[in-house]
Scaffold this active site. Structure first.
Site, PDB file in Angstrom:
ATOM      1  N   PHE B 244       0.832  -1.208   0.000  1.00  0.00           N
ATOM      2  CA  PHE B 244       0.000   0.000   0.000  1.00  0.00           C
ATOM      3  C   PHE B 244       0.865   1.255   0.000  1.00  0.00           C
ATOM      4  O   PHE B 244       0.508   2.258   0.604  1.00  0.00           O
ATOM      5  CB  PHE B 244      -0.977  -0.012   1.184  1.00  0.00           C
ATOM      6  N   ILE B 469       1.914  -8.160  -4.560  1.00  0.00           N
ATOM      7  CA  ILE B 469       1.741  -7.734  -3.163  1.00  0.00           C
ATOM      8  C   ILE B 469       0.311  -8.005  -2.711  1.00  0.00           C
ATOM      9  O   ILE B 469      -0.200  -7.373  -1.790  1.00  0.00           O
ATOM     10  CB  ILE B 469       2.123  -6.258  -2.984  1.00  0.00           C
ATOM     11  N   GLY B 470      -0.314  -8.966  -3.396  1.00  0.00           N
ATOM     12  CA  GLY B 470      -1.710  -9.275  -3.117  1.00  0.00           C
ATOM     13  C   GLY B 470      -2.587  -8.820  -4.260  1.00  0.00           C
ATOM     14  O   GLY B 470      -3.798  -9.019  -4.277  1.00  0.00           O
ATOM     15  N   THR B 471      -1.924  -8.217  -5.245  1.00  0.00           N
ATOM     16  CA  THR B 471      -2.599  -7.590  -6.370  1.00  0.00           C
ATOM     17  C   THR B 471      -3.066  -8.584  -7.415  1.00  0.00           C
ATOM     18  O   THR B 471      -3.921  -8.261  -8.229  1.00  0.00           O
ATOM     19  CB  THR B 471      -1.622  -6.597  -6.999  1.00  0.00           C
ATOM     20  N   GLY B 512       1.194  -1.522 -12.227  1.00  0.00           N
ATOM     21  CA  GLY B 512       1.882  -2.808 -12.275  1.00  0.00           C
ATOM     22  C   GLY B 512       1.304  -3.776 -13.282  1.00  0.00           C
ATOM     23  O   GLY B 512       2.034  -4.329 -14.109  1.00  0.00           O
ATOM     24  N   ALA B 513       0.014  -4.004 -13.217  1.00  0.00           N
ATOM     25  CA  ALA B 513      -0.596  -5.031 -14.066  1.00  0.00           C
ATOM     26  C   ALA B 513      -0.505  -4.650 -15.531  1.00  0.00           C
ATOM     27  O   ALA B 513      -0.125  -5.464 -16.380  1.00  0.00           O
ATOM     28  CB  ALA B 513      -2.050  -5.247 -13.661  1.00  0.00           C
ATOM     29  N   GLY B 690      -5.179   0.616 -14.790  1.00  0.00           N
ATOM     30  CA  GLY B 690      -4.928   0.216 -13.401  1.00  0.00           C
ATOM     31  C   GLY B 690      -6.209   0.150 -12.583  1.00  0.00           C
ATOM     32  O   GLY B 690      -7.124   0.947 -12.773  1.00  0.00           O
ATOM     33  N   GLY B 692      -5.833  -1.035  -8.991  1.00  0.00           N
ATOM     34  CA  GLY B 692      -5.436  -1.264  -7.600  1.00  0.00           C
ATOM     35  C   GLY B 692      -5.799  -0.145  -6.645  1.00  0.00           C
ATOM     36  O   GLY B 692      -5.891  -0.369  -5.436  1.00  0.00           O
ATOM     37  N   GLU B 693      -5.975   1.044  -7.162  1.00  0.00           N
ATOM     38  CA  GLU B 693      -6.233   2.170  -6.271  1.00  0.00           C
ATOM     39  C   GLU B 693      -7.564   2.867  -6.542  1.00  0.00           C
ATOM     40  O   GLU B 693      -8.017   3.663  -5.719  1.00  0.00           O
ATOM     41  CB  GLU B 693      -5.106   3.205  -6.406  1.00  0.00           C
TER      42      GLU B 693
END
Ligand code: FES
Ligand code: FES
Lengths: 168, 729
Positions: B244, B469-471, B512-513, B690, B692-693
């Site tokens: 995070f 990282i869990g993503t 990242g992805a 993205g 993740g956020e």
């Protein structure tokens, strides 16, 4: 200080510094790193194991206080090619992300389901003597000692419900 | 051998739509799941290494002055103690994300209370912990230093400033306007795995098993911190227990472990204790935000102002980019924005999940709710009315943007039409309210590399120093490779988290992805071309599925085509003109129902829904989980999360998980998530953005807006704790 423990069915004789927590005995001395250290203060539940069938925070107790006790860790619940129904449900419901809180969640849930079977009430149970149904609310309440910063909570609840249903 | 690609023009071919294997997008289980649920995935502090010693770090007891280890010699003589180390190279604070060089290193001078200034190493953890607690640290020539963001000297961040049109006139002339100030406190990432590193040296070569998000940067940061060449550093991080943002840059324990291991000539593990994670990694800056909105009679924005103050330590350039989405989310011809950075001696401020938007969009969305109320129109209608045609500042087009659809579809899914009036619905002792907010987050592509090898037996291996990282990286990279090469998911192995592998973009900034995924896609495309060459067909006429190639009415297994050879290709993507030619972002909408207790002011979230559009979804299961996580961070921001700083010395007063309240299971209802079908050709050849956020960027506002709907109370000072709600009731 000598301590005898039975870990996942195997007797272990340990010679430990008396300051060693049960969690550090597992992680540092027995190589059982499945139990996690999230806070070392009894605040997160990542270190949850079962001692004589009941869930406790392994970081909050010294190993030497458990001489003669039976300890079940995540390693004793299932293995990658032999998952328990709960572990399988955590995988299929995506009840984790980073996975760090997960062994604690699963140990906790395993013991929690037993508590429900034994009719133990929780803070949200209406009838203190009548047992409890495994509602979302009951599961969430009973699992709130296990923090998950990735916040897989809704999926954790689903996984537990699914596994409990299959067992019932 | 290397497939280089720069994203200069839109990728309109959408090849992943046509791949026969059908893995991308499917809600597949994480391949590493069985390891994680059995405790057999190895995190940083879990490698069993022969001869390892244990280090515990020690903190500065004040925020200034020269650090003196008063009883150092006595501590060094305690049983089991191997060394008390206060090396010049110890880090003052972690590196910022993508810094790529050492942060400030100054163990001899305290800059904030909690700074890690020494490491004590002993044979066992118990001995090291006792010795570290026994070390008396004093500060010489300590002075009064600034710890209060309200009175600290500020530095304007000119690069963020904007003055377009005449906002003052727009505010003056508008029939409807709001001019409001909100504050948000500092937040902690609080990943469940504390930062930890095990360092071991083989001659002049260092191996660090750590918990990090961006290995190629971390390796350079570690090498620079130690004064050695990056070639001598290897970082291994296959599983990361959450980040995070807090594990973007190299943190103090890594350098401490490396120095100690070198000095002692044996492996050393250093794990931060939970209070140290709170005090000495990163915080999201507190913010003070003023928002001005001017609208015409129908609710069309004519002006939008957003001015923010954030803070950081001296010497740190990071300033929470609060205005990031305010620049492009809504229309309004007259615009003014500014950001200022206050300098003070609190722990370092850096990236915490969705830096900028997490609190910036939240506050903007509160102000929009207040404006809707002032005008007397539906909050969803106000948003719909202000979706700009083009970027309101640059005039550029947006790439894909299903913002309108997210608002409309989310409202439908939630049942927004039943929204009560303010203070209208009561059930017993509970006041019920609905609230909503928009979601927005910038989308970024970063340079990334991956190697894909098609092996003679018709299986494939993906290798990159990317992290999971869990993503869901392990899942999605395998799905991309499986689709492109026509392999079932279990015939693709994904190897991550090791700097000996091709350098990836790393996990952060939601890039990242899409970045690492594109590198895998490119490598696979090159492999396809080589297969086609062997078969003497055009690559586009090749259908790959279940390990077989179908072409020109023939079918051949991959192993027959390969004839004992392997094909290895490196994919290498770099951002290009599409990053600047258009405005790229992800969008969405949140809806929440709360119950506020009439007597105590306690808020319970009954339902919460998010509809999101982030380009092609690579795995519907892991993407949804990312959104659940973001929305839950939003619940924390709304109701409970606050790093409390002592006003006298700036130390974190609630540096543990019992007093810094992240949401627990009972705080989070069964959230619902809708992922809208979308392709963004400008983003990358996979059309993915993205995710993740996105789930956190505005989420808290849906809740605080619902509290207003339930109670009539506006809490403008986050979090909306009971005392603040009840005070207004
Ligand atoms: S590690 Fe034991 S409760 Fe957190
Ligand atoms: S899965 Fe990451 S903390 Fe729960």
């Amino acid at each position: 200080m000598q301590t005898n423990l039975t870990i996942n069915g195997t007797p272990q004789r340990l010679e430990l510094d008396p300051r060693t927590t049960l969690l550090d005995a597992l992680r540092h001395h027995l190589g059982l790193t499945g139990s996690k250290k999230g806070c070392d203060h009894g605040q997160c539940g990542a270190c949850t194991v079962m001692v004589n069938g009941r869930r406790i925070n392994a970081c909050l107790t010294l190993a030497c206080m458990h001489d003669g006790d039976e300890v079940t860790t995540i390693e004793g619940i299932g293995q990658p090619d032999n998952l328990s129904p709960l572990q399988q449900a955590f995988v299929s419901e995506d009840g984790f992300q980073c996975g760090y809180c997960t062994p604690g969640q699963i140990c906790s849930a395993t013991a929690m389901l037993e508590e429900v079977r034994n009719g133990w009430p929780s803070h949200v149970t209406d009838d203190l003597d009548g047992g409890a149904d495994l509602t979302t609310e009951e599961i969430s309440e009973r699992m709130s000692g296990n923090l998950c910063r990735c916040s897989a909570y809704p999926n954790i609840v689903e996984a537990i419900r699914k596994a409990a249903g299959e067992n019932a | 051998m290397t497939e280089h690609f720069k994203m200069e023009t839109p990728a309109t071919e959408r090849r992943l739509d046509d791949m026969a294997q059908g893995l991308v997008g499917a809600p597949l289980d994480r391949p590493e799941g069985p390891l994680k649920v059995t405790g057999t995935a190895t995190y940083a502090n879990e490698w069993q290494i022969e001869g390892m010693a244990h280090g515990v770090m020690v903190r500065a007891p004040g925020n200034s002055g020269r650090v003196i280890l008063a009883n150092r010699d006595d501590v060094a003589k305690l049983p089991g103690v191997l060394a008390v180390i206060q090396d010049d190279r110890l880090l003052r604070n972690p590196a910022q994300g993508t810094a790529n060089e050492a942060p400030v290193q100054s163990p001899h001078h305290a800059a904030y209370l909690g700074q890690l200034i020494a490491v004590v190493v002993a044979e066992t953890f118990e001995q090291a912990r006792h010795a570290a607690q026994s070390l008396q640290v004093t500060l010489e020539n300590a002075q009064m230093v600034q710890v209060d963001p309200a009175t600290a000297a500020v530095e304007p961040q000119d690069g963020q400033a904007l003055d377009q049109g005449d906002l003052d006139a727009a505010m003056r002339d508008a029939p409807h306007s709001v001019d409001l100030v909100y504050t948000t406190p500092s937040h902690s990432s609080a990943p469940m795995e504390p930062h930890a590193s095990i360092a071991s040296w083989q001659g002049g070569d260092l191996t660090l098993r750590g918990s990090y998000q961006m290995l190629k940067y971390n390796r350079n940061e570690l090498a620079d911190s130690l004064g050695i060449h990056p070639d001598r550093v290897r970082i291994i991080s296959p599983y990361v227990g959450g980040g995070f943002g807090s594990k973007l840059g190299l943190a103090p324990e890594a350098v401490a472990a490396a120095i100690a291991a070198q000095e002692l000539g044996r492996p050393v593990s250093v794990a931060l204790q939970r209070p140290q994670v709170f005090e000495a990694t990163m915080r999201r800056s507190e913010t003070r935000q003023r928002v001005r909105l001017a609208a015409d009679a129908e609710g069309r924005l004519t002006g939008l102002g957003h001015d923010a103050r954030v803070s950081n330590l001296p010497g740190e350039s990071f300033a929470e980019p609060v205005l990031q989405a305010s620049h492009f989310l809504y229309a309004g011809a007259n615009r003014r924005m500014s950001l200022e950075l206050a300098r003070l001696h609190r722990m370092c401020a850096g990236s915490v999940r969705a830096p900028g938007e997490a609190v910036g969009v939240t506050v903007l969305e509160n102000a929009m709710d207040e404006l809707a109320h002032e005008i007397g129109i539906d909050p969803v209608a106000l948003r719909l009315r202000n979706i700009p045609e083009k970027d309101p500042e640059s005039g550029k087009d947006y790439s894909s943007r299903r913002f309108r659809e997210a608002l409309e579809s989310g409202a439908e899914a939630f049942g927004w039409a039943d929204r009560p009036g303010v203070k209208e619905r009561r059930e017993g002792e509970w006041l019920i309210g609905y609230g909503m907010a928009s979601a927005a987050r910038v989308n970024v592509l970063m340079e990334s590399q991956a190697r894909v090898t098609l092996l003679p037996d018709g299986t494939a291996r993906v290798e990159t120093d990317m992290t999971d990282i869990g993503t869901g990286t392990y899942a999605i990279l395998g799905q991309i490779a499986g689709d492109m090469l026509g392999l079932p998911r279990d015939r693709v192995e994904v190897v991550l988290g090791d700097t000996t592998l091709p350098p990836a973009a790393g996990s952060g900034g939601s890039w990242g992805a899409s970045s690492s995924g594109t590198s895998v896609y490119l490598a696979c495309e090159a492999i396809r071309r080589q297969l086609a060459q062997r078969l003497e067909v055009d690559e586009h006429d090749l259908t790959l599925k279940d390990g077989r190639a179908t072409y020109a009415n023939q079918v051949k297994s991959l192993s027959d085509i390969l004839q004992g050879d392997e094909i290895a290709k490196l994919g290498h993507v770099k951002p290009g003109d599409t990053s600047t030619d258009v405005r790229q972002a992800t969008f969405g909408a949140y809806f929440a129902e709360v119950a506020v207790h009439a007597a105590s002011g306690e808020t319970r979230i009954r339902r919460m829904h998010g509809s999101f559009a982030a380009g092609r979804i690579l795995n519907a299961k892991t993407a949804r989980s990312q959104c659940l996580g973001g929305m839950t961070f939003g619940i924390g921001i709304a109701l409970t999360e606050e790093l409390a700083f002592d006003p006298r010395d700036g130390h974190v007063a609630n540096h543990n998980l019992a007093e810094y309240h992240i949401p627990v299971n009972a705080d989070v209802p069964q959230l619902t998530v809708e992922l809208l079908e979308e392709r963004d050709d400008w983003a990358n050849p996979m059309q993915a953005k993205g995710i993740g956020e996105l789930g956190i960027c505005g989420a808290a506002a849906a809740i605080t807006n619902a509290i207003h709907n339930a109670t009539g109370v506006r809490v403008r000072d986050y979090p909306a704790t009971l005392d603040k709600v009840i005070a207004g009731m």
